[in-house]
Write a protein that holds these residues in place. Structure first.
Motif, PDB file in Angstrom:
ATOM      1  N   UNK A   1      22.858  20.935  39.213  1.00 54.43           N
ATOM      2  CA  UNK A   1      22.624  21.862  38.117  1.00 54.43           C
ATOM      3  C   UNK A   1      21.123  21.981  37.879  1.00 54.43           C
ATOM      4  N   UNK A   2      20.748  22.743  36.888  1.00 56.55           N
ATOM      5  CA  UNK A   2      19.326  22.899  36.588  1.00 56.55           C
ATOM      6  C   UNK A   2      19.050  22.519  35.138  1.00 56.55           C
ATOM      7  N   UNK A   3      17.776  22.458  34.791  1.00 57.42           N
ATOM      8  CA  UNK A   3      17.377  22.022  33.451  1.00 57.42           C
ATOM      9  C   UNK A   3      17.937  22.929  32.356  1.00 57.42           C
ATOM     10  N   UNK A   4      17.999  24.233  32.617  1.00 53.43           N
ATOM     11  CA  UNK A   4      18.515  25.144  31.593  1.00 53.43           C
ATOM     12  C   UNK A   4      19.991  24.877  31.323  1.00 53.43           C
ATOM     13  N   UNK A   5      20.779  24.671  32.379  1.00 53.28           N
ATOM     14  CA  UNK A   5      22.205  24.391  32.204  1.00 53.28           C
ATOM     15  C   UNK A   5      22.395  23.072  31.465  1.00 53.28           C
ATOM     16  N   UNK A   6      21.585  22.090  31.784  1.00 54.80           N
ATOM     17  CA  UNK A   6      21.664  20.801  31.089  1.00 54.80           C
ATOM     18  C   UNK A   6      21.352  20.990  29.612  1.00 54.80           C
ATOM     19  N   UNK A   7      20.259  21.689  29.328  1.00 47.82           N
ATOM     20  CA  UNK A   7      19.871  21.931  27.944  1.00 47.82           C
ATOM     21  C   UNK A   7      20.983  22.651  27.185  1.00 47.82           C
ATOM     22  N   UNK A   8      21.530  23.701  27.764  1.00 46.54           N
ATOM     23  CA  UNK A   8      22.577  24.480  27.101  1.00 46.54           C
ATOM     24  C   UNK A   8      23.826  23.653  26.864  1.00 46.54           C
ATOM     25  N   UNK A   9      24.237  22.877  27.862  1.00 48.52           N
ATOM     26  CA  UNK A   9      25.448  22.068  27.736  1.00 48.52           C
ATOM     27  C   UNK A   9      25.266  20.963  26.707  1.00 48.52           C
ATOM     28  N   UNK A  10      24.097  20.323  26.696  1.00 48.76           N
ATOM     29  CA  UNK A  10      23.824  19.263  25.721  1.00 48.76           C
ATOM     30  C   UNK A  10      23.800  19.843  24.309  1.00 48.76           C
ATOM     31  N   UNK A  11      23.145  20.972  24.122  1.00 47.83           N
ATOM     32  CA  UNK A  11      23.106  21.597  22.798  1.00 47.83           C
ATOM     33  C   UNK A  11      24.510  21.964  22.324  1.00 47.83           C
ATOM     34  N   UNK A  12      25.317  22.507  23.229  1.00 43.75           N
ATOM     35  CA  UNK A  12      26.694  22.873  22.892  1.00 43.75           C
ATOM     36  C   UNK A  12      27.488  21.632  22.470  1.00 43.75           C
ATOM     37  N   UNK A  13      27.401  20.571  23.265  1.00 46.68           N
ATOM     38  CA  UNK A  13      28.146  19.340  22.961  1.00 46.68           C
ATOM     39  C   UNK A  13      27.702  18.740  21.631  1.00 46.68           C
ATOM     40  N   UNK A  14      26.413  18.770  21.351  1.00 48.84           N
ATOM     41  CA  UNK A  14      25.913  18.201  20.096  1.00 48.84           C
ATOM     42  C   UNK A  14      26.316  19.061  18.897  1.00 48.84           C
ATOM     43  N   UNK A  15      26.371  20.379  19.078  1.00 51.51           N
ATOM     44  CA  UNK A  15      26.856  21.253  17.999  1.00 51.51           C
ATOM     45  C   UNK A  15      28.306  20.936  17.677  1.00 51.51           C
ATOM     46  N   UNK A  16      29.108  20.754  18.709  1.00 48.15           N
ATOM     47  CA  UNK A  16      30.517  20.409  18.483  1.00 48.15           C
ATOM     48  C   UNK A  16      30.632  19.052  17.796  1.00 48.15           C
ATOM     49  N   UNK A  17      29.775  18.113  18.174  1.00 43.46           N
ATOM     50  CA  UNK A  17      29.800  16.786  17.551  1.00 43.46           C
ATOM     51  C   UNK A  17      29.561  16.896  16.044  1.00 43.46           C
ATOM     52  N   UNK A  18      28.633  17.762  15.670  1.00 43.02           N
ATOM     53  CA  UNK A  18      28.278  17.926  14.259  1.00 43.02           C
ATOM     54  C   UNK A  18      29.282  18.806  13.507  1.00 43.02           C
ATOM     55  N   UNK A  19      30.229  19.389  14.238  1.00 39.47           N
ATOM     56  CA  UNK A  19      31.197  20.272  13.606  1.00 39.47           C
ATOM     57  C   UNK A  19      30.633  21.641  13.305  1.00 39.47           C
ATOM     58  N   UNK A  20      29.515  21.978  13.947  1.00 41.07           N
ATOM     59  CA  UNK A  20      28.906  23.288  13.741  1.00 41.07           C
ATOM     60  C   UNK A  20      29.649  24.333  14.569  1.00 41.07           C
ATOM     61  N   UNK A  21      29.659  25.559  14.103  1.00 43.27           N
ATOM     62  CA  UNK A  21      30.332  26.602  14.874  1.00 43.27           C
ATOM     63  C   UNK A  21      29.636  26.829  16.216  1.00 43.27           C
ATOM     64  N   UNK A  22      30.433  26.977  17.253  1.00 47.41           N
ATOM     65  CA  UNK A  22      29.908  27.252  18.583  1.00 47.41           C
ATOM     66  C   UNK A  22      30.600  28.508  19.092  1.00 47.41           C
ATOM     67  N   UNK A  23      29.847  29.577  19.192  1.00 48.98           N
ATOM     68  CA  UNK A  23      30.443  30.837  19.606  1.00 48.98           C
ATOM     69  C   UNK A  23      30.756  30.860  21.091  1.00 48.98           C
ATOM     70  N   UNK A  24      29.797  30.447  21.886  1.00 52.03           N
ATOM     71  CA  UNK A  24      29.954  30.547  23.331  1.00 52.03           C
ATOM     72  C   UNK A  24      29.512  29.263  23.998  1.00 52.03           C
ATOM     73  N   UNK A  25      30.330  28.810  24.928  1.00 49.35           N
ATOM     74  CA  UNK A  25      29.927  27.688  25.770  1.00 49.35           C
ATOM     75  C   UNK A  25      29.047  28.241  26.879  1.00 49.35           C
TER      76      UNK A  25
END
Length: 135
Positions: A103-127
């Motif tokens: 994978x690349x740094x952008x995909x890692x960044x996006x996936x980590x941000x998505x996972x952390x948003x879900x952890x916090x219970x924040x709304x996540x529109x798109x994976x």
């Protein structure tokens, strides 16, 4: 405070690249583990928000069970990163999803941000498109 991330990856070069990418993004890397026992030791010693878990570790294909334990029993958000995403195609209890490698740094960044948003219970529109999300 930045999220505390544990990298569970048996390939040292991949683990170091992940570490530096996450540090550059402002995250705290609490440790690197190449096998399940080391990962569990690090979890006992540190607070961990997110674990990036490979499936095949130096002690065998222990990543799936380790991810299940970290997610279900220890309350850590788990994101699998593997060259074998088909092994977790049906999902793993306690895990957000799987990011195929390489994978690349952008995909890692996006996936980590998505996972952390879900952890916090924040709304996540798109994976992120690269991330295969478990239900």
């Amino acid at each position: 405070m930045s999220a505390r991330i544990l990298i569970i990856e048996d390939e040292a070069l991949v683990a170091m690249e992940l570490k530096f990418a996450l540090l550059d993004l402002g995250y705290q890397v609490v440790g690197l583990a190449a096998d399940a026992p080391t990962a569990l030791d690090l979890v006992r010693e540190s607070e961990v928000d997110l674990a990036l878990v490979d499936i095949h570790l130096s002690d065998g294909p222990t990543g799936i069970e380790l991810g299940r334990e970290l997610g279900q029993e220890r309350g850590i958000t788990v994101l699998f990163m593997t060259a074998n995403p088909g092994m977790v195609r049906d999902g793993v209890a306690g895990a957000v999803g799987v990011l195929p490698k390489p994978t690349d740094d952008y995909a890692i960044q996006s996936a980590v941000e998505y996972a952390l948003q879900r952890r916090k219970g924040e709304p996540t529109l798109y994976a992120p498109p690269e991330l295969q999300v478990f239900n």
